[in-house]
Design a protein around this motif. Structure first.
Motif, mmCIF file in Angstrom:
data_model
loop_
_atom_site.group_PDB
_atom_site.id
_atom_site.type_symbol
_atom_site.label_atom_id
_atom_site.label_comp_id
_atom_site.label_asym_id
_atom_site.label_seq_id
_atom_site.Cartn_x
_atom_site.Cartn_y
_atom_site.Cartn_z
ATOM 1 N N LYS A 125 0.613 -12.622 10.144
ATOM 2 C CA LYS A 125 0.527 -11.331 9.452
ATOM 3 C C LYS A 125 1.698 -10.469 9.895
ATOM 4 N N PHE A 126 2.282 -9.758 8.930
ATOM 5 C CA PHE A 126 3.437 -8.902 9.187
ATOM 6 C C PHE A 126 3.154 -7.554 8.543
ATOM 7 N N THR A 127 3.192 -6.464 9.314
ATOM 8 C CA THR A 127 2.839 -5.135 8.819
ATOM 9 C C THR A 127 3.994 -4.162 9.025
ATOM 10 N N ILE A 128 4.292 -3.377 7.985
ATOM 11 C CA ILE A 128 5.326 -2.347 8.083
ATOM 12 C C ILE A 128 4.838 -1.087 7.387
ATOM 13 N N ALA A 129 5.473 0.037 7.688
ATOM 14 C CA ALA A 129 5.212 1.273 6.953
ATOM 15 C C ALA A 129 5.850 1.177 5.573
ATOM 16 N N THR A 130 5.177 1.718 4.567
ATOM 17 C CA THR A 130 5.746 1.778 3.218
ATOM 18 C C THR A 130 6.659 2.994 3.149
ATOM 19 N N GLY B 75 0.811 -1.206 0.000
ATOM 20 C CA GLY B 75 0.000 0.000 0.000
ATOM 21 C C GLY B 75 0.843 1.254 0.000
ATOM 22 N N GLY B 76 0.221 2.371 -0.291
ATOM 23 C CA GLY B 76 0.953 3.620 -0.332
ATOM 24 C C GLY B 76 1.436 4.081 1.031
ATOM 25 N N THR B 77 0.737 3.658 2.097
ATOM 26 C CA THR B 77 1.090 4.070 3.456
ATOM 27 C C THR B 77 1.675 2.922 4.268
ATOM 28 N N LYS B 78 1.058 1.750 4.175
ATOM 29 C CA LYS B 78 1.566 0.583 4.891
ATOM 30 C C LYS B 78 1.487 -0.637 3.989
ATOM 31 N N SER B 79 2.275 -1.647 4.325
ATOM 32 C CA SER B 79 2.310 -2.881 3.552
ATOM 33 C C SER B 79 2.165 -4.066 4.498
ATOM 34 N N ILE B 80 1.504 -5.112 3.994
ATOM 35 C CA ILE B 80 1.177 -6.267 4.818
ATOM 36 C C ILE B 80 1.576 -7.542 4.091
ATOM 37 N N ALA B 81 2.219 -8.442 4.808
ATOM 38 C CA ALA B 81 2.469 -9.795 4.323
ATOM 39 C C ALA B 81 1.617 -10.751 5.144
ATOM 40 N N GLY C 185 12.564 -5.051 0.622
ATOM 41 C CA GLY C 185 13.545 -5.923 1.259
ATOM 42 C C GLY C 185 12.988 -6.616 2.493
ATOM 43 N N GLN C 186 12.284 -5.859 3.339
ATOM 44 C CA GLN C 186 11.703 -6.463 4.535
ATOM 45 C C GLN C 186 10.644 -7.504 4.178
ATOM 46 N N LEU C 187 9.804 -7.182 3.202
ATOM 47 C CA LEU C 187 8.750 -8.116 2.807
ATOM 48 C C LEU C 187 9.344 -9.374 2.157
ATOM 49 N N ARG C 188 10.380 -9.194 1.356
ATOM 50 C CA ARG C 188 11.047 -10.350 0.742
ATOM 51 C C ARG C 188 11.642 -11.266 1.806
ATOM 52 N N ASP C 189 12.236 -10.676 2.829
ATOM 53 C CA ASP C 189 12.826 -11.480 3.894
ATOM 54 C C ASP C 189 11.762 -12.318 4.606
ATOM 55 N N VAL C 190 10.582 -11.736 4.801
ATOM 56 C CA VAL C 190 9.495 -12.486 5.442
ATOM 57 C C VAL C 190 9.060 -13.653 4.559
ATOM 58 N N LEU C 191 8.892 -13.392 3.257
ATOM 59 C CA LEU C 191 8.503 -14.474 2.341
ATOM 60 C C LEU C 191 9.527 -15.602 2.353
ATOM 61 N N HIS C 192 10.795 -15.250 2.324
ATOM 62 C CA HIS C 192 11.836 -16.272 2.286
ATOM 63 C C HIS C 192 11.914 -17.032 3.617
ATOM 64 N N ARG C 193 11.628 -16.350 4.718
ATOM 65 C CA ARG C 193 11.594 -17.053 6.004
ATOM 66 C C ARG C 193 10.459 -18.066 6.029
ATOM 67 N N ALA D 28 7.748 -6.937 -8.319
ATOM 68 C CA ALA D 28 7.680 -8.402 -8.323
ATOM 69 C C ALA D 28 9.067 -9.023 -8.213
ATOM 70 N N GLY D 29 10.013 -8.519 -8.985
ATOM 71 C CA GLY D 29 11.349 -9.099 -8.978
ATOM 72 C C GLY D 29 12.006 -9.032 -7.616
ATOM 73 N N ASP D 30 11.868 -7.884 -6.944
ATOM 74 C CA ASP D 30 12.494 -7.730 -5.634
ATOM 75 C C ASP D 30 11.793 -8.565 -4.568
ATOM 76 N N LEU D 31 10.480 -8.748 -4.697
ATOM 77 C CA LEU D 31 9.756 -9.518 -3.691
ATOM 78 C C LEU D 31 9.956 -11.022 -3.860
ATOM 79 N N ILE D 32 9.884 -11.498 -5.072
ATOM 80 C CA ILE D 32 9.947 -12.937 -5.299
ATOM 81 C C ILE D 32 11.373 -13.462 -5.148
ATOM 82 N N GLY D 33 12.345 -12.723 -5.659
ATOM 83 C CA GLY D 33 13.736 -13.133 -5.506
ATOM 84 C C GLY D 33 13.972 -14.532 -6.043
ATOM 85 N N ALA D 34 14.513 -15.389 -5.196
ATOM 86 C CA ALA D 34 14.868 -16.748 -5.623
ATOM 87 C C ALA D 34 13.754 -17.763 -5.398
#
Length: 298
Positions: free
Chosen positions: A30-35, A13-19, A43-51, A95-101
């Motif tokens: 659920k993981f929430t951070i400020a955008t 989102g423009g203000t916050k982002s949620i995984a 980077g933070q969202l990608r790390d959560v996905l990879h974890r 997409a590229g930065d979030l999906i990564g490997a």
């Protein structure tokens, strides 16, 4: 949906982002951070996905992002942010930065298309073949859903930048950096703060300008009913949901302005056509999960 499927969704989102992590229909985490900046946020969202993937392999990922986005898979820059007024985000490789490997299937769409899909499947759009989901907050976005699929063309719909008929004598220039007085430039949160001279949520409902604002939203709704002919228009976002009376005024003015031309829009039916979303704050995360399900289905 297989109850053993382990899927993840990103609402950017423009203000916050949620995984969100889900198994079957059950949200597990659920993981929430400020955008902030692309590097910090993605980077933070990608790390959560990879974890989550390291704990147990993800079956699919869905990304529902603010836009505009390049969504054509055969075009250069698929999955990247196009020119946007949000500082530093133009050209971001979302997409590229979030999906990564990650090697699982994934899907990306706009946040409003995602929320529209969620409402279509699990919320206020259930039973409809077609709906338009509008959110009015920091910006104004809209997604068109037909037969369970988000409609794309040359790109995705940019409903917020439609120019609408202005009230006679209104000299407000609008706040959109691209178009001035498009719909977003007139009724988004920043636009209302500029028009009222204070945050909209501090303005009393008796203020006469609210009827004009409702009229502008009604003009947008009339345009959408006349062009896309949706069975339902869902109006969400902080501006709309904070004032239920605003939606009543929108409905009244839609009927007035259409003047009987669309036989399915009457004072008796308009409440079933222009509605509030049912999923509330869950529409965004659920929308990302709906996109993950689409990726899994393909």
């Amino acid at each position: 949906m297989d109850s053993s499927n382990r899927i993840a969704g990103i609402e950017l989102g423009g203000t916050k982002s949620i995984a969100v992590l889900a198994q079957g229909a059950d949200m597990l985490e659920k993981f929430t951070i400020a955008t902030t900046t692309p590097a910090g946020t993605l980077g933070q969202l990608r790390d959560v996905l990879h974890r989550w993937n390291a704990e147990r392999a993800l079956d699919s990922v869905g990304i529902a992002s603010f836009g505009p986005l390049q969504l054509a898979p055969d075009k250069p820059g698929f999955g990247t942010m196009l020119k946007t007024p949000k500082p530093h985000w133009s050209g971001a490789a979302v997409a590229g930065d979030l999906i990564g490997a990650l090697s699982c299937p994934w899907s990306i769409d706009t946040d409003v298309n995602g929320a529209g899909l969620a409402e279509y499947r699990w919320g206020a759009g259930a039973g409809c073949r077609s709906l338009i989901y509008i959110t009015i907050g920091t910006g104004l976005g809209g997604g068109l859903i037909v037969d369970g699929r988000a409609v794309h063309g040359a790109m995705h719909p940019e409903i917020g930048h439609i120019r609408i008929r202005r009230a006679s004598g209104d000299g407000f220039a609008g706040v959109c950096p691209f178009h001035g007085d498009c719909a977003e430039g007139l009724v988004s949160g920043p636009a209302l703060a500029a028009r009222f001279g204070q945050p909209a949520d501090t303005v009393d409902e008796s203020h006469p300008l609210w009827r004009q604002v409702a009229g502008e939203i009604a003009e947008l709704a009339c345009t959408l009913l006349l062009t896309a002919s949706p069975e339902r228009i869902l109006v969400g976002g902080g501006v709309a949901t904070a004032r239920p009376v605003l939606l009543d005024s929108v409905r009244d003015q839609v009927v007035e302005r259409l003047a009987g031309y669309l036989p399915f829009v009457t004072r008796d039916t308009v409440k079933d056509i222009i509605c509030a979303p049912a999923l509330g704050h869950d529409a965004g995360p659920r929308g990302a999960l709906a996109l993950a399900l689409d990726a899994l289905g393909r």
